[in-house]
Design a protein around this motif. Structure first.
Motif, short mmCIF file in Angstrom:
data_model
loop_
_atom_site.label_atom_id
_atom_site.label_comp_id
_atom_site.label_asym_id
_atom_site.label_seq_id
_atom_site.Cartn_x
_atom_site.Cartn_y
_atom_site.Cartn_z
N ILE A 71 0.85 -1.19 0.00
CA ILE A 71 0.00 0.00 0.00
C ILE A 71 0.89 1.24 0.00
O ILE A 71 1.42 1.63 1.03
N TYR A 72 1.06 1.80 -1.16
CA TYR A 72 1.87 3.02 -1.26
C TYR A 72 1.07 4.21 -0.77
O TYR A 72 -0.16 4.22 -0.77
N SER A 73 1.80 5.22 -0.35
CA SER A 73 1.13 6.39 0.21
C SER A 73 1.59 7.68 -0.46
O SER A 73 1.41 8.76 0.07
N GLY A 74 2.20 7.54 -1.62
CA GLY A 74 2.50 8.71 -2.42
C GLY A 74 3.68 9.53 -1.96
O GLY A 74 3.84 10.69 -2.32
N VAL B 244 6.24 2.88 -6.68
CA VAL B 244 4.86 3.24 -7.03
C VAL B 244 4.67 3.45 -8.55
O VAL B 244 3.54 3.46 -9.02
N TYR B 419 1.08 12.42 -10.37
CA TYR B 419 -0.09 11.55 -10.27
C TYR B 419 -1.16 12.09 -11.21
O TYR B 419 -1.60 13.23 -11.07
N HIS B 440 1.86 17.11 -3.93
CA HIS B 440 1.33 15.88 -3.32
C HIS B 440 1.67 15.80 -1.84
O HIS B 440 1.20 14.90 -1.15
N TRP B 444 -2.46 12.67 0.02
CA TRP B 444 -2.33 11.70 -1.07
C TRP B 444 -3.34 10.61 -0.80
O TRP B 444 -3.20 9.86 0.15
N THR B 447 -4.67 5.43 -3.01
CA THR B 447 -4.93 4.06 -2.55
C THR B 447 -6.29 4.00 -1.84
O THR B 447 -7.06 3.08 -2.04
N ARG B 473 0.05 15.37 7.11
CA ARG B 473 1.17 15.59 6.20
C ARG B 473 1.52 17.07 6.07
O ARG B 473 2.68 17.46 6.25
N ILE B 488 4.22 7.01 6.88
CA ILE B 488 3.39 6.81 5.70
C ILE B 488 3.75 5.55 4.92
O ILE B 488 2.87 4.89 4.35
N GLU B 489 5.01 5.22 4.89
CA GLU B 489 5.40 4.07 4.08
C GLU B 489 5.68 2.82 4.91
O GLU B 489 5.67 1.72 4.39
#
Lengths: 75, 612
Positions: A71-74, B244, B419, B440, B444, B447, B473, B488-489
């Motif tokens: 699940i990427y979050s940009g 991504v 994006y 971004h 974001w 997802t 963010r 976040i990741e």
């Protein structure tokens, strides 16, 4: 039926392939497919079928392209 | 004052003076630091309408209470000023040793005013502040400038510098640090250049005031180790942000050919797997636990550090898929000090405009050699086209005319990140309502849109998600000033941040307390925009028109035939305004300003624009 499975990001290195074609029986679901490629159920992921997110237990059709991604979050 | 040094350093380049100013504990608690400090200082000190590239604009480096303290990914600083790209509030963050060094020198923010008479380097060593000549590196790229500084002061110092793009006032010039880090894509490099400020060097030796330094050291050190272990297990750093790219290509979210297409059969050539295979080195910011900078050898043999945004926008968006060629374009942007994202979008805009007969020239998509030449012409403003493109896509479109504004992928004057929201309504909203233009970093939601909701939905759940992510963010991480990537990741809990905050400040805050600060900062930024653009309305929060264009739809793939719809987007925007407590123009109401404790700022803004 033939299904193409593509892994994204670190799943490629962690599960050992980038993209492959699989022959699976009729009635195979996305959940079956994830188990078939040995991806841990508990690992967070997003699964798409032909570019659209799937619902759990969604049935596959011949020629489908299934993408399994973290699940990427940009960033 | 635990948690803060309690001081700003103000330097006036015109008068060649500096002074140390104390700020109150109330100010610190209300604005926390980073973006919060910058927004408040710029709102209070800039007269509306000042030229962003004139001496009356201010360049701010702002830090937060955990910036520079050993804990996961805290080596970040915010650079801010009135934006030359948008004419509104502008900022950006970058990894830099300045975060730690400026705080150790005794300052939570640096405010630079005026304009030097000749190229200047500001050198700060604790209380000693010097303005030294920088003629030797004026006209030089960021790599040579950085090396020149390291040769004089050693590699441990904090450095911010600009390249030729900043010197020549390219409106999307960035500030660079540590030879690989960049920030301030809203044109903060041009603000430095307008002041003839080539570089800032910082060295500090004092302890950073903390409520429980031993506790913070223990928790911070343990957590650095733990996040690193989590990252090793998740494997995120194997492909880093560029993981991504392949996913965007699969779900029709990749910018291809100036965002006209959403996927491409050759995209795999520059995906995360190929990038990892080409890796020759890895770089990160200070206190990083999950280094994301993957360097490759470019097509001219140079080391070029890449991530998703610069690959997406200098690669597929220009229909260039060869990684070493993309690396070369990226290297040039980094050396000139051009924002790689806006740089990619400006070039794709120009190719599209030429393609449609709306601009002169022969530049075509896929022509890497011509793209390299153009980047040089932009950075040096040395040809007619270079001068026009140095102004950014919005202003260049106004110059070219012939409807070319439709090809400028920008919001409020800032080019769109990588994006493609041709049919991702929530992410289009995130770009539309970002307080600095189409970035971004604020929110974001892709997802979330694909998995938890329906891609077609324009419902309030998407507006709510955009706000939730903005609070984290664009709020929390921008004013405590820390990298969002561990959370976040790699799922590092947000609850760690109130814990760090308590260890440094002694204040026992909840995340809800922080969300109030986030909403306050966003309201302040809206007031800043209102003052600059008194006639502002909701159209300012619209994404690029091309995403609504029925003639621009995909003809195959998961979103074939689909595009954003104006009336539905407008409804989604209204959900956002309603949830935020903004009026129909997107301006916070008096009730909202009072609730957030910024009614006085509202009174100041009301002299220039109407509040309801």
């Amino acid at each position: 039926m033939k299904i193409t499975v593509k892994l994204i990001g670190p799943f490629v290195q962690l599960f050992g392939f980038g993209e492959k074609e699989l022959e699976v029986p009729e009635g195979t679901t996305t959940d079956d497919l994830i188990a078939l490629v040995s991806i841990d159920k508990s690992r967070p992921k997003i699964v798409t079928r032909n570019g659209r997110a799937v619902v759990p237990g969604e049935a596959l059709a011949d020629g489908d392209r299934v993408v399994i991604s973290p699940i990427y979050s940009g960033g | 004052m635990n948690g803060w040094t309690g001081q700003f350093l103000r330097v006036n380049l015109t008068a060649k003076t500096h002074k140390i100013e104390a700020f109150s504990e109330e100010f610190a608690r209300k604005w926390i630091g980073g973006r919060g400090f910058a927004a408040k200082i710029l709102f209070d000190e800039l007269a509306p309408g000042v030229d962003p590239l004139g001496p009356d604009n201010k360049f701010i480096v702002a830090l937060g209470p955990i910036a520079g303290i050993p804990a996961p990914n805290t080596g970040k600083a915010v650079v801010a000023g009135k934006s030359p790209s948008t004419g509104g509030y502008g900022d950006g963050n970058l990894g830099t040793r300045v975060a730690e060094q400026l705080r150790k020198a005794g300052y939570d923010a640096l405010i630079v005013e005026g304009r030097a008479a000749s190229p200047t380097m500001l050198v700060i060593e604790d209380d000693k502040v010097e303005l030294l000549p920088a003629d030797a590196v004026w006209g030089k790229g960021t790599y040579e400038t950085n090396d020149w500084i390291y040769a004089k002061y050693g590699k441990g110092v904090g450095v911010l510098n600009i390249g030729q793009a900043g010197e020549n006032l390219v409106r999307y010039a960035v500030v660079r640090s540590m030879e690989g880090r960049a920030g301030g894509r809203t044109g903060m490099g041009a603000v430095m250049g307008s002041k003839l400020l080539k570089a800032i060097v910082v060295k500090g030796t004092k302890p950073i005031p903390q409520a429980d330094p031993a506790g913070m050291k223990k928790v911070g050190t343990d957590d650095l180790r733990e996040v690193h272990q989590i990252d090793k297990k998740s494997g995120w750093s194997i492909q880093s942000t560029n993981g991504v790219l392949a996913w965007c290509n699969e779900v029709a979210a990749l910018p291809v050919r100036n965002f006209r297409k959403t996927h491409h059969p050759d995209a795999w050539k520059c995906d995360g797997e190929r990038l990892n295979n080409a890796r020759i080195a890895t770089y990160g910011c200070p206190n990083c636990t999950m280094r994301c900078g993957i360097a490759i050898r470019d097509d001219e043999g140079r080391e070029s550090e890449l991530d998703y945004e610069n690959i997406g926008l200098l690669g597929p968006n220009l229909e260039i898929f060869d990684l070493p060629e993309i690396g070369s374009l990226n290297y040039l942007c980094d050396d000139y000090g051009i924002d790689t994202m806006s740089g990619g979008c400006v070039l794709s805009f120009y190719a599209d405009a030429v393609d449609h007969g709306a601009a002169p020239g022969s530049f075509r998509f896929g022509d890497a050699a011509a793209a390299k030449r153009l980047l040089g012409e932009i950075a040096r403003r040395e040809s007619e086209i270079g001068k026009i493109l140095a102004e950014g896509s919005m202003r260049a479109a106004h110059k070219f005319g012939h409807g070319s504004i439709d090809y400028a992928m920008q919001v409020k004057g800032l080019e769109v990140a990588a994006y493609n929201c041709k049919f991702i309504p929530g992410m289009a909203l995130a770009f539309g309502v970002s307080p600095i233009g189409a970035h971004h970093k604020e929110s974001w939601v892709i997802t979330f849109e694909l998995k938890q909701t329906v891609r077609d939905s324009y419902g309030p759940e998407k507006a709510q998600k955009v706000i939730e992510l903005q609070r984290i963010r664009g709020g929390l991480f921008e004013y405590i000033v820390s990298c969002r990537f561990p959370w976040i990741e790699n799922g590092w809990s947000l609850e760690h941040y109130p814990k760090y905050f308590k260890l440094v400040s002694g204040l026992d805050w909840t995340l809800d307390d922080f969300w109030t600060v986030s909403d306050r900062v966003y309201a302040m930024l809206k007031l800043f925009w209102l003052r600059e653009y008194p006639g502002t309305d909701r159209k300012l929060d619209y994404p690029p028109a091309v995403w609504f264009d029925p003639s621009n739809v995909d003809t195959e793939g998961p979103i074939a035939g689909r595009h954003l719809e104006y009336d539905k987007y407008d409804g989604l925007l209204q959900h956002y305004y309603d949830l935020r407590g903004y009026d129909r123009r997107g301006i916070p109401t008096w009730a909202t300003l009072e609730r957030l404790g910024v009614a006085a700022e509202g009174q100041a803004a009301a002299k220039f624009g109407t509040l309801t």
